[in-house]
Design a protein around this motif. Structure first.
Motif, PDB file in Angstrom:
ATOM      1  N   GLY A  11      43.501  41.874  37.654  1.00  0.00           N
ATOM      2  CA  GLY A  11      43.922  42.993  36.804  1.00  0.00           C
ATOM      3  C   GLY A  11      44.430  44.153  37.631  1.00  0.00           C
ATOM      4  O   GLY A  11      45.437  44.039  38.338  1.00  0.00           O
ATOM      5  N   THR A  12      43.707  45.275  37.597  1.00  0.00           N
ATOM      6  CA  THR A  12      44.096  46.446  38.402  1.00  0.00           C
ATOM      7  C   THR A  12      43.787  46.245  39.888  1.00  0.00           C
ATOM      8  O   THR A  12      44.172  47.065  40.705  1.00  0.00           O
ATOM      9  N   ASP A  53      36.216  37.539  36.395  1.00  0.00           N
ATOM     10  CA  ASP A  53      36.225  38.518  35.300  1.00  0.00           C
ATOM     11  C   ASP A  53      37.315  38.109  34.305  1.00  0.00           C
ATOM     12  O   ASP A  53      38.312  38.809  34.132  1.00  0.00           O
ATOM     13  N   LEU A 111      49.562  37.591  35.985  1.00  0.00           N
ATOM     14  CA  LEU A 111      50.649  38.489  35.575  1.00  0.00           C
ATOM     15  C   LEU A 111      51.336  39.129  36.793  1.00  0.00           C
ATOM     16  O   LEU A 111      50.688  39.418  37.807  1.00  0.00           O
ATOM     17  N   TYR A 152      43.438  50.408  31.881  1.00  0.00           N
ATOM     18  CA  TYR A 152      43.391  48.951  31.747  1.00  0.00           C
ATOM     19  C   TYR A 152      42.146  48.531  30.975  1.00  0.00           C
ATOM     20  O   TYR A 152      41.015  48.834  31.378  1.00  0.00           O
TER      21      TYR A 152
HETATM   22  C1  LIG Z   1      39.096  41.515  32.241  1.00  0.00           C
HETATM   23  S1  LIG Z   1      40.675  41.557  33.027  1.00  0.00           S
HETATM   24  C2  LIG Z   1      40.253  41.825  34.701  1.00  0.00           C
HETATM   25  C3  LIG Z   1      39.992  43.275  34.982  1.00  0.00           C
HETATM   26  C4  LIG Z   1      39.781  43.583  36.445  1.00  0.00           C
HETATM   27  N1  LIG Z   1      38.513  43.045  36.941  1.00  0.00           N
HETATM   28  C5  LIG Z   1      39.825  45.077  36.663  1.00  0.00           C
HETATM   29  O1  LIG Z   1      38.760  45.689  36.925  1.00  0.00           O
HETATM   30  O2  LIG Z   1      40.903  45.647  36.553  1.00  0.00           O
HETATM   31  C6  LIG Z   1      41.165  39.875  32.999  1.00  0.00           C
HETATM   32  C7  LIG Z   1      42.429  39.559  33.784  1.00  0.00           C
HETATM   33  O3  LIG Z   1      42.608  38.145  33.768  1.00  0.00           O
HETATM   34  C8  LIG Z   1      43.996  37.869  33.816  1.00  0.00           C
HETATM   35  N2  LIG Z   1      44.179  36.470  33.354  1.00  0.00           N
HETATM   36  C9  LIG Z   1      44.103  35.982  32.093  1.00  0.00           C
HETATM   37  N3  LIG Z   1      44.244  34.653  32.079  1.00  0.00           N
HETATM   38  C10 LIG Z   1      44.420  34.262  33.369  1.00  0.00           C
HETATM   39  C11 LIG Z   1      44.622  33.007  34.000  1.00  0.00           C
HETATM   40  N4  LIG Z   1      44.644  31.871  33.282  1.00  0.00           N
HETATM   41  N5  LIG Z   1      44.758  32.990  35.339  1.00  0.00           N
HETATM   42  C12 LIG Z   1      44.730  34.136  36.067  1.00  0.00           C
HETATM   43  N6  LIG Z   1      44.549  35.356  35.518  1.00  0.00           N
HETATM   44  C13 LIG Z   1      44.389  35.433  34.196  1.00  0.00           C
HETATM   45  C14 LIG Z   1      44.616  38.929  32.914  1.00  0.00           C
HETATM   46  O4  LIG Z   1      45.971  39.125  33.196  1.00  0.00           O
HETATM   47  C15 LIG Z   1      43.724  40.147  33.230  1.00  0.00           C
HETATM   48  O5  LIG Z   1      44.323  40.967  34.190  1.00  0.00           O
END
Ligand SMILES: C[S@@+](CC[C@H](N)C(=O)[O-])C[C@H]1O[C@@H](n2cnc3c(N)ncnc32)[C@H](O)[C@@H]1O
Length: 333
Positions: free
Chosen positions: A34-35, A199, A55, A4
């Motif tokens: 995310g994960t 995040d 998601l 990821y």
């Molecule tokens: C940087 S990743 C997070 C990674 C996570 N901290 C990990 O260690 O796996 C950002 C996440 O934000 C989610 N995301 C993006 N826009 C969003 C929104 N408007 N509301 C909620 N989640 C959102 C994405 O699907 C993604 O999984």
């Protein structure tokens, strides 16, 4: 865990140290889970965790690793189901056509088994379904033929793709928790937690496009697709305000301003749309904060190189390290 982009695996010790230093943090919300790795790490410390992402596949991972209490799981039924799914012969369907024949993400045999197993999971007891879907995602991820994102597949099959796909029992954690799939801006004012971990995505790369195969696997909706990678058609119409330069800064300011928790922890990448002084201004308006810069290896693609849609190396990556900032803020209002 699945590969990821932006996963905070290596940042977890730093995150835990900062949370442990705060007083009275019994509940945490991982708002962009995310994960759900960060939520899982916090759940392991005995805290109550709410993991949220917009998601569907991320919600399923959070349902498995954060919301499921391992003490309440019928392990005999779970191991039976996993053994049964592993024995099913492959019957090529939507997945085999879209993600093996037309776009070579998986070898034909594995893709055909993804088809059969996905349909069979629908017939399993409801409480086992998220765990079985997680098991399928993790198994498929171990035999995919990508660099870690699903915008493209490799031109030459990855060696791991020749392995047969095997579902395993995911490691579940004890204790209660909750998983949701809500837009972060909508959820933020209603979060009931001592600390919120933020995040958000920091650039234009949409997670639904980067991981469209998992979204389709979980939704099981056989969507119309486009492009060489057969992305879901709704990748085009499911934007996140955080993925657009025009809206990212304002969205983050609104989000932070609406949080009513006592503490906030924010991961921030210095290559993103929002600048360091802008973040500092947002957090300064919310409370007192401390910042630390942690040297960080860039996303996996950076070390693998830049590839075109055919999987050919087409460019040089300028640098392999950047800084990931961790901000801890205490609300003053
Ligand atoms: C940087 S990743 C997070 C990674 C996570 N901290 C990990 O260690 O796996 C950002 C996440 O934000 C989610 N995301 C993006 N826009 C969003 C929104 N408007 N509301 C909620 N989640 C959102 C994405 O699907 C993604 O999984």
């Amino acid at each position: 865990m699945i590969k990821y982009l932006g996963s905070k695996r290596r940042l977890i010790p730093d995150i835990l140290t900062r949370v442990e230093a705060l007083e009275g943090v019994n509940s945490v919300c991982d708002l962009f889970s995310g994960t759900s790795r960060v939520g899982q790490a916090l759940k392991r410390t005995g805290r109550y965790v709410h993991a949220n992402d917009h998601l569907a596949f991320a919600r399923v991972l959070a349902e498995t690793f954060v919301a499921t209490d391992s003490h309440t799981v019928d392990y005999a039924a779970l191991t039976d189901a996993i053994a049964r799914l592993n024995r099913l012969p492959g019957q090529p369907g939507y997945f085999a056509q879209k993600f093996s024949e037309e776009a070579q993400f998986f070898q034909a045999e594995n893709a055909a088994r993804m088809d059969t197993i996905r349909q069979a999971i629908e017939k399993e007891p409801e409480e086992l379904r998220p765990i079985l879907l997680t098991s399928l995602m993790l198994a498929a991820d171990r035999v995919d033929s990508t660099t870690g994102v699903q915008m493209a597949y490799l031109k030459q099959w990855a060696p791991r793709s020749f392995e047969p796909m095997v579902l395993q029992t995911p490691e579940l954690l004890p204790g209660p928790g909750v998983a949701t799939q809500v837009d972060a801006l909508e959820l933020a004012p209603n979060i009931d937690a001592d600390l919120v971990y933020l995040d958000p995505p920091y650039n234009q790369h949409r997670y639904v496009g980067n991981y469209h195969v998992w979204e389709t696997l979980v939704l099981n909706d056989e969507p119309e697709t486009y492009g060489k990678a057969n992305k879901r058609i709704d990748v085009r119409t499911r934007p996140s305000v955080f993925n657009q330069k025009r809206t990212a800064r304002e969205a983050l300011a609104e989000l932070i301003g609406s949080l009513r928790c006592r503490y906030l922890l924010l991961s921030f990448n210095d290559e993103g749309y929002v600048s360091l002084p802008e973040i500092e201004a947002m957090l300064g308006a919310w409370g007192e904060f401390q910042a630390t810069a942690i040297p960080y290896r860039r996303y996996v693609g950076a070390s693998i190189g830049i590839h075109n849609r055919e999987g050919e190396k087409v460019g040089q990556v300028s640098h392999l390290h950047n800084h990931e900032w961790l901000f801890v803020a205490k609300r003053s209002r």
